[in-house]
Design an enzyme around this catalytic site. Structure first.
Site, PDB file in Angstrom:
ATOM      1  N   LYS A 269      48.596  62.450  47.526  1.00 27.62           N
ATOM      2  CA  LYS A 269      48.801  61.911  48.875  1.00 27.62           C
ATOM      3  C   LYS A 269      47.861  62.601  49.863  1.00 27.62           C
ATOM      4  CE  LYS A 269      53.502  60.635  47.647  1.00 27.62           C
ATOM      5  NZ  LYS A 269      54.945  60.784  47.760  1.00 27.62           N
TER       6      LYS A 269
ATOM      7  N   GLN B 186      59.096  64.956  50.290  1.00 28.83           N
ATOM      8  CA  GLN B 186      58.989  64.583  48.880  1.00 28.83           C
ATOM      9  C   GLN B 186      60.339  64.775  48.183  1.00 28.83           C
ATOM     10  OE1 GLN B 186      56.280  63.175  47.545  1.00 28.83           O
ATOM     11  NE2 GLN B 186      57.240  62.986  45.541  1.00 28.83           N
TER      12      GLN B 186
ATOM     13  N   ASP C 189      57.895  56.555  54.651  1.00 24.78           N
ATOM     14  CA  ASP C 189      58.411  56.142  53.342  1.00 24.78           C
ATOM     15  C   ASP C 189      59.284  54.887  53.435  1.00 24.78           C
ATOM     16  OD1 ASP C 189      57.706  57.561  51.008  1.00 24.78           O
ATOM     17  OD2 ASP C 189      58.831  59.318  51.673  1.00 24.78           O
TER      18      ASP C 189
END
Ligand code: GUN
Length: 311
Positions: free
Chosen positions: A61, A105, A128
């Site tokens: 990422k 995460q 997200d």
């Protein structure tokens, strides 16, 4: 249950759906949008502890941000962090004007209340698309950040001009990250959608009705030819690392296993998919490349929104 011998094979060619091509197109589309912004988009990535898989994902990422000119900041609190301490970290990021997207995460350590943490992210920094407000926007069909993996699959279906309206789509798996948002996005495009899960009765039969079959269960090779209607579009979301050579051989991955000591296998048996499907996303190289591309896309979209609000 139908035995393998009773399953018809598809006699046409199978089309390989190439995620790297779709990713390249998505990223190329983002570059001029980033150039048009007054400051670079900013993404904060919170990686708690030292989960090896999470470390690999986060590295990917951050690398993608660097390549696109998105500012990124990695925060690495210790494994022992408490929920309250992590909420303080998020609160600070929520207030930072240079940060457009906040990604925590998953998975988080056991002592941390993941739900509280995800719900503490400001919905307009939720790159997200996991916040209930944004899930609600998805249900209502409004523009808002959407979960990256299913959003990437929708881009893939669009890129390959696979029609969805009126077609039967079956999603195997009901996770908050993939299965549920996937079903909603397919519904939004007027597919007739079924969600299968661990309690579904005769799952093979349900899946054999699918024109478009999405496998997101996290079990290597779970979807076999018994699940696939001849010519179906098969989307494999699985990323399972297997360490058993016999199993690797069953999935046609013996050479990979002998080279690396393990093999990456999706949720679909790749040999069966190649025999039965009309189109198929391989693992690796299918869905995988799209998740990060959509994270970049969500971050740019949020940065554009923040700029518009401040103008
Ligand atoms: N863990 C596995 N997939 C994801 C994802 O898409 N986002 C976050 N934040 N964590 C994950």
């Amino acid at each position: 249950m139908a035995g393998a011998s009773s399953v018809r094979l598809y006699n046409g060619d199978v089309q390989i759906l190439d995620g790297t091509k779709v990713r390249a197109e998505i990223l190329a589309g983002l570059k001029p949008r980033i150039a048009n912004l007054k400051r670079p988009p900013g993404l904060a990535v919170v990686l708690v502890g030292h989960n090896p898989a999470s470390e690999i994902y986060v590295r990917g990422k951050i690398k993608a941000c660097g390549e696109l000119g998105i500012f990124s900041e990695k925060l690495t609190p210790p494994e022992s962090i408490t929920t309250e301490e992590l909420l303080d970290v998020i609160d600070e990021l929520n207030h930072r004007p240079d940060i457009d997207g906040i990604l925590v995460q998953m998975p988080l350590p056991k002592q941390v209340d993941s739900r509280r943490v995800l719900e503490s992210i400001a919905p307009d920094k939720d790159c997200d698309g996991f916040h209930p407000v944004n899930v609600g926007h998805l249900v209502a069909g409004r523009r808002a950040p959407r979960a990256c993996t299913p959003a990437g699959i929708m881009e893939m279906l669009k890129y390959y001009q696979i029609p969805l309206a009126g077609r039967r789509a079956v999603v195997v798996g009901r996770s908050d990250i993939v299965g549920k948002p996937m079903a909603l996005m397919l519904l939004q495009e007027n597919a007739t959608v079924t969600i299968c899960h661990s309690r579904t009765v005769d799952i093979e039969e349900e899946c054999r009705r699918a024109d478009i079959l999405v496998a997101a269960i996290g079990r290597p090779g779970f979807v076999t030819r018994d699940f696939i209607a001849p010519g179906a579009i098969v989307i494999d979301v699985g990323q399972n690392r297997i360490e058993d050579r016999a199993l690797a051989e069953r999935f046609g991955k013996a050479a990979e296993f002998d080279k690396k000591g393990s093999a990456l296998v999706g949720d679909v048996n790749p040999i069966d998919a190649m025999h039965c499907a009309g189109a198929y996303t391989p693992v690796p190289g299918g869905v995988g490349p799209l998740t990060i591309a959509m994270l970049m896309s969500n971050t740019v979209q949020l940065a554009e929104k923040h700029q518009a609000v401040n103008e």
